[in-house]
Design a protein around this motif. Structure first.
Motif, PDB file in Angstrom:
ATOM      1  N   HIS A 288       8.683   5.067   5.931  1.00 55.74           N
ATOM      2  CA  HIS A 288       8.236   6.456   5.829  1.00 55.74           C
ATOM      3  C   HIS A 288       9.339   7.272   5.169  1.00 55.74           C
ATOM      4  N   LEU A 289       8.952   8.039   4.136  1.00 59.65           N
ATOM      5  CA  LEU A 289       9.886   8.883   3.396  1.00 59.65           C
ATOM      6  C   LEU A 289       9.296  10.267   3.221  1.00 59.65           C
ATOM      7  N   HIS A 290      10.120  11.205   2.757  1.00 58.93           N
ATOM      8  CA  HIS A 290       9.637  12.536   2.394  1.00 58.93           C
ATOM      9  C   HIS A 290      10.009  12.807   0.957  1.00 58.93           C
TER      10      HIS A 290
ATOM     11  N   MET B  54       0.864  -1.176   0.000  1.00 65.42           N
ATOM     12  CA  MET B  54       0.000   0.000   0.000  1.00 65.42           C
ATOM     13  C   MET B  54       0.904   1.231   0.000  1.00 65.42           C
ATOM     14  N   ILE B  55       0.655   2.123  -0.948  1.00 64.66           N
ATOM     15  CA  ILE B  55       1.436   3.347  -1.059  1.00 64.66           C
ATOM     16  C   ILE B  55       0.521   4.519  -0.734  1.00 64.66           C
ATOM     17  N   ILE B  56       0.971   5.348   0.186  1.00 64.70           N
ATOM     18  CA  ILE B  56       0.173   6.477   0.660  1.00 64.70           C
ATOM     19  C   ILE B  56       1.013   7.741   0.554  1.00 64.70           C
ATOM     20  N   THR B  57       0.448   8.802   0.007  1.00 64.73           N
ATOM     21  CA  THR B  57       1.114  10.104   0.039  1.00 64.73           C
ATOM     22  C   THR B  57       0.159  11.096   0.682  1.00 64.73           C
TER      23      THR B  57
ATOM     24  N   TYR C  76       5.885  16.155   0.512  1.00 59.12           N
ATOM     25  CA  TYR C  76       4.858  15.195   0.907  1.00 59.12           C
ATOM     26  C   TYR C  76       5.466  14.082   1.743  1.00 59.12           C
ATOM     27  N   CYS C  77       4.657  13.531   2.634  1.00 50.05           N
ATOM     28  CA  CYS C  77       5.031  12.316   3.340  1.00 50.05           C
ATOM     29  C   CYS C  77       4.628  11.141   2.448  1.00 50.05           C
ATOM     30  N   VAL C  78       5.463  10.119   2.435  1.00 55.30           N
ATOM     31  CA  VAL C  78       5.199   8.921   1.645  1.00 55.30           C
ATOM     32  C   VAL C  78       5.328   7.720   2.574  1.00 55.30           C
ATOM     33  N   GLU C  79       4.298   6.905   2.617  1.00 55.53           N
ATOM     34  CA  GLU C  79       4.316   5.662   3.389  1.00 55.53           C
ATOM     35  C   GLU C  79       4.242   4.501   2.410  1.00 55.53           C
TER      36      GLU C  79
END
Length: 129
Positions: free
Chosen positions: A86-88, A58-61, A93-96
Motif C-alpha cells: 500500500h502506497l500513497h 493487480m494495481i488499484i488506485t 490517491y491510495c495505491v495498492e
C-alpha cells in the motif's frame, strides 16, 4: 497480407479529445490508437475466458474515502492475495499493488468486486501466457 475492416465509432467528446492528444504526442493516427486500445482490451478480457491457474499483479488506485470498501473486499479475498503493498501517490490517491494467485475465475471475481468499490483504476497484469 493484413486485411483491414472499416467501421465508424462514436466516442464521448472528452474521450475523443484525449485520443487526439495521444495521436499528436505519439505522431500516429486515430486508427492506430483505437486498434491498440481494442487489442489491449481483448487481450485482457479473453485472458479470463478459459479457466486456468492464474497469477499476476493487480494495481488499484482509489481515493481515501473508498478505502474501507477496498480493504473489506481485499480482506474477503485474502486467500487469493499472496502479497500486498500500500502506497500513497503525490496527488493523494491510495495505491495498492497486489500479487495474486488463484483460479482465473477467482482473480476475475476479485477484479470485478474491487471495481464495484469505486476505485479510480483496477488493472490485472498476468505473469504467465
Amino acid at each position: 497480407m493484413n486485411r483491414k475492416a472499416r467501421f465508424g465509432v462514436s466516442l464521448d467528446a472528452n474521450l475523443a479529445e484525449e485520443v487526439d492528444k495521444i495521436v499528436k504526442a505519439t505522431d500516429t493516427n486515430r486508427s492506430q490508437i483505437v486498434s491498440l486500445a481494442v487489442q489491449e482490451f481483448i487481450t485482457q478480457r479473453f485472458h479470463f475466458l478459459t479457466p486456468h491457474p492464474c497469477e499476476g499483479i493487480m494495481i488499484i488506485t482509489y481515493e481515501p474515502p473508498v478505502s474501507d470498501k477496498i480493504d473489506n473486499t481485499l480482506e474477503q479475498k485474502k486467500d487469493t492475495i499472496l502479497s500486498r503493498l500500500h502506497l500513497h501517490s503525490s496527488e493523494g490517491y491510495c495505491v495498492e499493488v497486489l500479487y495474486v494467485k488463484a483460479p482465473s475465475e477467482q482473480v476475475l471475481n476479485l477484479e470485478s468486486n474491487i471495481q464495484k468499490c469505486g476505485c479510480k483504476t483496477c488493472r490485472f497484469i498476468p505473469c504467465h501466457t
